[in-house]
Motif scaffolding. Structure first.
Motif, PDB file in Angstrom:
ATOM      1  N   ASP A   1      82.935  22.019  65.667  1.00 44.90           N
ATOM      2  CA  ASP A   1      83.701  20.823  66.012  1.00 44.90           C
ATOM      3  C   ASP A   1      82.832  19.593  65.864  1.00 44.90           C
ATOM      4  OD1 ASP A   1      85.973  19.440  66.792  1.00 44.90           O
ATOM      5  OD2 ASP A   1      85.653  19.714  68.930  1.00 44.90           O
TER       6      ASP A   1
ATOM      7  N   TRP B   1      96.760  26.294  64.979  1.00 40.71           N
ATOM      8  CA  TRP B   1      95.366  26.174  65.375  1.00 40.71           C
ATOM      9  C   TRP B   1      95.057  24.864  66.069  1.00 40.71           C
ATOM     10  CZ3 TRP B   1      91.265  29.481  65.358  1.00 40.71           C
ATOM     11  CH2 TRP B   1      91.472  30.722  64.756  1.00 40.71           C
ATOM     12  N   HIS B   2      95.733  23.809  65.674  1.00 38.67           N
ATOM     13  CA  HIS B   2      95.353  22.494  66.174  1.00 38.67           C
ATOM     14  C   HIS B   2      96.536  21.561  66.029  1.00 38.67           C
ATOM     15  CE1 HIS B   2      92.995  18.584  65.882  1.00 38.67           C
ATOM     16  NE2 HIS B   2      92.521  19.111  66.978  1.00 38.67           N
TER      17      HIS B   2
ATOM     18  N   TRP C   1      94.456  27.370  71.371  1.00 36.11           N
ATOM     19  CA  TRP C   1      93.330  26.920  70.556  1.00 36.11           C
ATOM     20  C   TRP C   1      93.171  25.411  70.501  1.00 36.11           C
ATOM     21  CZ3 TRP C   1      94.987  31.002  66.508  1.00 36.11           C
ATOM     22  CH2 TRP C   1      94.337  32.212  66.776  1.00 36.11           C
ATOM     23  N   GLY C   2      94.200  24.680  70.836  1.00 35.98           N
ATOM     24  CA  GLY C   2      94.090  23.230  70.747  1.00 35.98           C
ATOM     25  C   GLY C   2      94.806  22.531  71.880  1.00 35.98           C
TER      26      GLY C   2
ATOM     27  N   SER D   1      92.219  22.379  61.277  1.00 34.96           N
ATOM     28  CA  SER D   1      92.074  21.097  61.976  1.00 34.96           C
ATOM     29  C   SER D   1      92.841  20.004  61.253  1.00 34.96           C
ATOM     30  CB  SER D   1      90.593  20.725  62.060  1.00 34.96           C
ATOM     31  OG  SER D   1      90.387  19.499  62.729  1.00 34.96           O
TER      32      SER D   1
ATOM     33  N   ALA E   1      89.083  24.245  73.422  1.00 32.28           N
ATOM     34  CA  ALA E   1      89.336  22.833  73.136  1.00 32.28           C
ATOM     35  C   ALA E   1      89.219  21.990  74.400  1.00 32.28           C
ATOM     36  CB  ALA E   1      90.727  22.652  72.528  1.00 32.28           C
TER      37      ALA E   1
ATOM     38  N   ALA F   1      86.588  21.758  61.357  1.00 36.14           N
ATOM     39  CA  ALA F   1      86.983  20.545  62.081  1.00 36.14           C
ATOM     40  C   ALA F   1      86.785  19.303  61.237  1.00 36.14           C
ATOM     41  CB  ALA F   1      86.169  20.422  63.370  1.00 36.14           C
TER      42      ALA F   1
END
Length: 317
Positions: free
Chosen positions: A138, A11-12, A265-266, A54, A224, A96
């Motif tokens: 976020d 995801w990140h 996604w990131g 996150s 993002a 986030a």
């Protein structure tokens, strides 16, 4: 391609301040630390009971914060790879986390429509910033730490006065849920992106003046945004499977990086600005060379699990 463990989604991702480690937020409920130079896993942090959405390093690199679908924010000691504490209070998924520039505060955003501030040293809640009327997706601190930006499903970007714990402004213009926010290194520009497929640049010195620019090019939700350390470039990524690089001063698209096979996604720049890392639903994190003077190539990537993959001739081991 090297053998991989069972598929998971990234995801990140976040670089440590010295650029030596890359942390990934994984759908398999873990946070992984990757040694960038050695191309190997440096640790796996376990404790979340749901997807991790996150991750963020503290400015001094000693701490790592993570947030997930289990409704918690967790703090980790990077050197020992051990858990330091669990922050609870959100009434749903936490999407986030972000450290303040001085490392004293932590901000989080979640599906309970709130943004929360935490004292890092004492690991206690400092306040709840309420105003979003739908999921808060976020958060980002301004470089001076006095302003916090948040992105929401309510189509707004909200600005908060950190010392006063009060709202400053509500920015409207997006026609879909706002997914991400980021301040430029000099604090003059705020970038936002969302489900309307656009990236928007706001003048952070005059929030009442409207949108400075709308950057169009993505063909789906933009999940993002991230500025380069020198502020010259903005990277964005989205559901159209691309990472796009924009020249900030010229407000123009410079390149579209393709290779991911699912939503990205990131996206994040390395501290030296020489690499862009993108994390995707396709189970890979890919590293790219963003240097305008060099040929754009995928440098290396990592597939879910504990192995790096060779997916481009530029990979070196």
């Amino acid at each position: 391609m090297l053998a991989a463990r069972p598929f998971t989604e990234f995801w990140h991702a976040a670089y440590s301040p010295d650029g030596k480690l890359l942390a990934t937020a994984d759908a398999d409920h873990t946070v992984r630390l990757w040694e960038v130079a050695g191309r190997r896993v440096a640790g796996t942090l376990e404790g979340h009971t749901g997807t991790v959405f996150s991750v963020a390093f503290s400015p001094d690199g000693r701490l790592l914060a993570s947030a997930g679908s289990d409704g918690t924010v967790r703090l980790w000691d990077v050197a020992s790879r051990t858990a330091l504490g669990t922050l609870t209070g959100h009434g749903g998924i936490v999407y986030a986390v972000a450290f303040s520039p001085d490392g004293r505060l932590l901000a989080s955003a979640g599906s309970d429509r709130t943004v929360r501030l935490w004292d890092v040293a004492s690991r206690t809640a400092l306040g709840t910033l309420a105003g979003h009327t739908d999921f808060a997706n976020d958060v980002a601190f301004s470089p001076d730490g006095r302003t916090l930006a948040s992105a929401g499903d309510d189509l707004t970007v909200r600005l908060w006065d950190v010392p006063g714990r009060r709202p400053l402004a509500t920015l409207t213009g997006h026609t879909g849920a706002v997914r991400a926010v980021a301040f430029s290194p000099d604090g003059r520009t705020l970038a936002s992106s969302g489900n309307d497929g656009t990236v928007r640049l706001w003048d952070a010195r005059r929030f009442g003046a409207g949108t400075a620019a709308v950057l169009s090019g993505h063909t789906g939700s933009v999940r993002a945004v991230a500025f380069s350390p020198d502020g010259r470039w903005l990277a964005s990524s989205g559901n159209d499977r691309t990472v796009r690089l924009w020249e900030v001063a010229g407000r123009r698209l410079w390149a579209a990086l393709t290779g991911h096979t699912s939503a990205v996604w990131g996206v994040v720049f390395s501290p030296d600005g020489r690499t862009v890392a993108s994390s995707s639903n396709d189970g890979t994190v890919r590293l790219w060379n963003p240097d305008p003077g060099a040929r754009l190539v995928e440098i290396c990537g990592v597939r879910a699990g504990t192995e790096w993959l060779k997916s481009a001739p530029a990979c070196t081991f």
